[in-house]
Design a protein around this motif. Structure first.
Motif, short mmCIF file in Angstrom:
data_model
loop_
_atom_site.label_atom_id
_atom_site.label_comp_id
_atom_site.label_asym_id
_atom_site.label_seq_id
_atom_site.Cartn_x
_atom_site.Cartn_y
_atom_site.Cartn_z
N PRO A 1 0.81 -1.22 0.00
CA PRO A 1 0.00 0.00 0.00
C PRO A 1 0.84 1.27 0.00
N THR A 2 1.89 1.27 0.81
CA THR A 2 2.72 2.48 0.85
C THR A 2 3.43 2.71 -0.47
N THR A 3 3.91 1.62 -1.06
CA THR A 3 4.58 1.76 -2.35
C THR A 3 3.63 2.33 -3.38
N ILE A 4 2.41 1.80 -3.36
CA ILE A 4 1.43 2.29 -4.32
C ILE A 4 1.18 3.78 -4.10
N LEU A 5 1.08 4.15 -2.85
CA LEU A 5 0.77 5.54 -2.57
C LEU A 5 1.90 6.46 -2.96
N SER A 6 3.12 5.95 -2.88
CA SER A 6 4.25 6.84 -3.16
C SER A 6 4.25 7.29 -4.61
N ALA A 7 3.52 6.57 -5.48
CA ALA A 7 3.42 7.04 -6.86
C ALA A 7 2.83 8.44 -6.88
N TYR A 8 2.12 8.76 -5.83
CA TYR A 8 1.45 10.03 -5.79
C TYR A 8 2.35 11.21 -5.53
N PHE A 9 3.47 10.94 -4.91
CA PHE A 9 4.31 12.05 -4.50
C PHE A 9 5.17 12.57 -5.63
N LEU A 10 5.15 11.89 -6.75
CA LEU A 10 6.02 12.31 -7.84
C LEU A 10 5.39 13.45 -8.63
N PRO A 11 6.16 14.48 -8.92
CA PRO A 11 5.63 15.53 -9.76
C PRO A 11 5.31 14.98 -11.15
N PRO A 12 4.16 15.26 -11.68
CA PRO A 12 3.75 14.65 -12.95
C PRO A 12 4.68 14.96 -14.12
N ILE A 13 5.43 16.07 -14.04
CA ILE A 13 6.29 16.42 -15.15
C ILE A 13 7.29 15.32 -15.44
N ILE A 14 7.59 14.53 -14.41
CA ILE A 14 8.55 13.45 -14.59
C ILE A 14 8.06 12.47 -15.65
N PHE A 15 6.75 12.31 -15.73
CA PHE A 15 6.21 11.36 -16.69
C PHE A 15 5.81 12.00 -18.01
N ALA A 16 5.77 13.32 -18.02
CA ALA A 16 5.25 13.99 -19.21
C ALA A 16 6.12 13.70 -20.42
N VAL A 17 7.43 13.82 -20.25
CA VAL A 17 8.32 13.64 -21.39
C VAL A 17 8.29 12.22 -21.94
N PRO A 18 8.52 11.20 -21.10
CA PRO A 18 8.49 9.84 -21.67
C PRO A 18 7.14 9.46 -22.25
N PHE A 19 6.07 9.95 -21.65
CA PHE A 19 4.76 9.61 -22.20
C PHE A 19 4.57 10.19 -23.59
N LEU A 20 5.08 11.40 -23.78
CA LEU A 20 4.96 12.00 -25.10
C LEU A 20 5.66 11.13 -26.13
N VAL A 21 6.87 10.72 -25.79
CA VAL A 21 7.62 9.89 -26.71
C VAL A 21 6.91 8.56 -26.95
N LEU A 22 6.45 7.95 -25.87
CA LEU A 22 5.77 6.67 -25.96
C LEU A 22 4.52 6.77 -26.83
N TYR A 23 3.73 7.79 -26.57
CA TYR A 23 2.48 7.91 -27.30
C TYR A 23 2.71 8.26 -28.76
N LYS A 24 3.82 8.96 -29.00
CA LYS A 24 4.11 9.29 -30.39
C LYS A 24 4.34 8.01 -31.18
N THR A 25 5.11 7.08 -30.59
CA THR A 25 5.37 5.85 -31.32
C THR A 25 4.12 4.99 -31.41
N LEU A 26 3.25 5.07 -30.40
CA LEU A 26 2.03 4.27 -30.45
C LEU A 26 0.93 4.97 -31.23
N GLY A 27 1.17 6.19 -31.62
CA GLY A 27 0.14 6.92 -32.35
C GLY A 27 -1.04 7.29 -31.49
N MET A 28 -0.80 7.50 -30.20
CA MET A 28 -1.92 7.77 -29.32
C MET A 28 -2.01 9.22 -28.89
N ILE A 29 -1.26 10.05 -29.56
CA ILE A 29 -1.35 11.47 -29.19
C ILE A 29 -2.69 12.02 -29.67
N ASP A 30 -3.24 12.88 -28.84
CA ASP A 30 -4.50 13.52 -29.18
C ASP A 30 -5.63 12.51 -29.34
#
Lengths: 279, 278
Positions: B110-139
């Motif tokens: 439970p604590t590990t799961i919750l710790s996902a919350y403490f991360l600033p979302p910008i950390i995921f913004a960049v890789p997600f953009l790249v990931l979604y670009k390759t998957l064609g899931m942008i927009d």
């Protein structure tokens, strides 16, 4: 039964994190055809960039100013609300309204309200001080930072107040009764009875606000956008600019992990403080 | 004599109290009142020096402009936020039941799961953009929904696990003795008991997703654009600044949250502080 949930979380959040780690060691811009491995070059560039340190300075200035004010103000409000009075429910619901404003709305409203000629902030100050006050909040570095701090205080003080109020309502009555019998004045009661017992809610409030302020993005983005120059550029805005305006993705990824380092240090210190308190 | 002085003191402190509270409330409500009035002002009144508070001839013109231009944003917000919240609730409830009853993952999960919350979302913004670009899931709507589900799940699991924990295990064991399976017990008994908790958790994650800005900004452009991003487009206008429609859309984007808050007021502290304060 847990697998779909855990799979989604770890897969969706963990995998991009790994991608990001790899990205941070690579020079990656979509404008170039290949991604040469550059070792810790990105990290070096981040840590030696004055603009990065400016972003850290801006972020921590905001935290250092907004947090104490929100804490004091929120505590005062919580103390005021910690009694029965007519219309309490209505007053309380109205107090929650700023919390319901999305940060985007807060940012845009800040831009409207602090406008030099058409915004109501200057107008109200003029009304109160009876002196002309036509100040451009956006063109001045300190003033624009101050404006963002005010916006944050406006938006989040009710949040702090709620947390502290729920802590206050959970306090036992007996110490207060015996203190009154012993003839203690209000100040002593507050300092020696209320405050020590509120350590836990206060720390929770500080932790939550700290983490939220570290990622200060929406309000700034929608009002000053890091301006003038980089005077209000917080860490998140800085990373955003480098990732999605300059498309220097490797650099941005590295900066991201530096930020992660800072957040981890903060969280670990808080966890340590919190676990000590229970003894 | 003593009594009337004491009474006067009490009345004075009461009056001071209400003055203090009203003043505080007044300070916090000013911007909201401003938004409301701006949304019903006619264009000439939007930018006026000195600023106008109450328009002499209110109009719904701004709302009409919003309904013409921003409907797609409103639609998308509704679909994306409600859809992802329902799915997150469904998946998360099942997971939290396992965690609560069978202690899957031990004490640390439970604590590990919750710790996902403490991360600033910008950390995921960049890789997600790249990931979604390759998957064609942008927009795409499902792209954003997937992210919201991933970010909502920790909170759902954490909150609902708390609700499940409050149900004594004996209840489950009694139904097992009567011949139910774990699944049956879950559906027939436990879910009914945590139903209010489910509702409040659902409303809470809707509340959190509705105003989400960063991922929506990065990952949507025209098709899957949500209200916050649509709202931010008003920032870019320099030639035809439209404070009226901006305020109107702000209002439209806020009213669902106001309604939600009415329902979950009681659970608010628990949800917002992740159960850290009882």
């Amino acid at each position: 039964m847990v697998i779909p949930a855990l799979g989604t979380i770890f897969g969706l959040l963990g995998y991009p994190l790994l991608v990001s780690i790899r990205m941070s060691f690579v020079e990656w811009t979509p404008l170039l055809p290949d991604n040469p491995f550059v070792g810790i070059d990105n990290y070096v560039r981040v840590l030696s960039s004055p603009r990065f340190w400016n972003a850290i300075r801006v972020t921590f200035t905001i935290i250092g100013t907004a947090l104490p004010i929100e804490l004091c103000f929120g505590f005062a409000i919580a103390l005021l609300f910690n009694r029965k009075f007519a219309g309490k429910k209505i007053y309380f619901s109205l107090l929650l309204l700023p919390l319901m404003m999305s940060l985007v709305v807060v940012g845009l409203t800040t831009r409207m309200s602090f406008n030099q000629y058409y915004g109501f902030v200057n107008y109200l100050i003029e009304m109160i001080t009876r002196r002309s006050f036509s100040v451009d909040w956006f063109a001045h570095e300190t003033r624009s930072l101050f404006m963002l701090i005010i916006a944050d205080i406006w938006r989040w003080t009710p949040f702090v107040a709620i947390i502290l109020l729920s802590g206050l309502t959970g306090l036992p009555i007996e110490p207060y009764e015996s203190a009154q019998i012993d003839g203690a004045n209000k100040y002593k009661i507050f300092r020696f009875i209320t405050l020590p017992q509120m350590k836990y809610p206060i720390l929770v409030a500080i932790l939550l606000r700290f983490l939220e302020l570290l990622r200060f993005f929406d309000i700034g983005m929608l009002s000053t956008r890091g301006g003038p120059g980089t005077a209000t550029e917080t860490i998140s805005i800085y990373i955003y600019e480098h990732a999605f305006i300059y498309w220097d993705l490797g650099f941005a990824a590295a900066a991201t992990f530096v930020l992660l380092g800072i957040v981890s240090v903060v969280v670990m210190s808080f966890v340590r403080i919190l676990s000590e308190k229970t003894f | 004599m003593q009594n009337s002085i004491a009474r006067k003191e009490v009345i004075l402190s009461s009056v001071l109290f209400y003055v203090a509270i009203s003043l505080i409330l007044f300070l916090f409500l000013i911007p909201i009142v401003w938004i409301f009035f701006t949304s019903i002002k006619s264009p000439a009144d939007w930018m006026h020096a000195p600023p106008i508070w109450v328009p002499k001839s209110p109009t719904l013109q701004s709302f009409k402009i919003v309904l013409e231009n921003d409907v797609k944003g409103i639609q998308n917000s509704l679909i994306i936020v409600l859809g992802s919240s329902i799915i997150a609730l469904f998946v998360g409830t099942i997971a939290s039941y396992s965690i609560s009853r069978f202690h899957v993952g031990g004490k640390n999960l439970p604590t590990t799961i919750l710790s996902a919350y403490f991360l600033p979302p910008i950390i995921f913004a960049v890789p997600f953009l790249v990931l979604y670009k390759t998957l064609g899931m942008i927009d795409t709507r499902r792209g954003l929904m997937l992210i919201y589900i991933a970010f909502n799940l920790p909170l759902v699991i954490w909150m609902i696990k708390g609700f499940f924990d409050e149900i004594p295990k004996e209840l489950d064991e009694m139904s097992l003795i009567d011949g139910c399976t774990w699944w049956g017990s879950l559906f027939r008994i436990d879910l009914r008991l945590v139903a209010p908790g489910l509702v409040s958790s659902f409303l809470l994650i809707v509340m959190l997703c509705w105003s989400e800005y960063m991922f929506a900004l990065v990952l949507t452009q025209r098709e899957a654009i949500t209200i916050p991003v649509k709202l931010s487009l008003y920032w870019n206008e320099t030639t035809r600044i439209q404070w009226g429609p901006q305020a109107a859309l702000s209002l439209i984007g806020t009213i669902p949250l106001l309604i939600i808050i009415l329902f979950i007021q009681r659970y608010l502290v628990r949800g917002l502080t992740f159960g850290a304060i009882k």
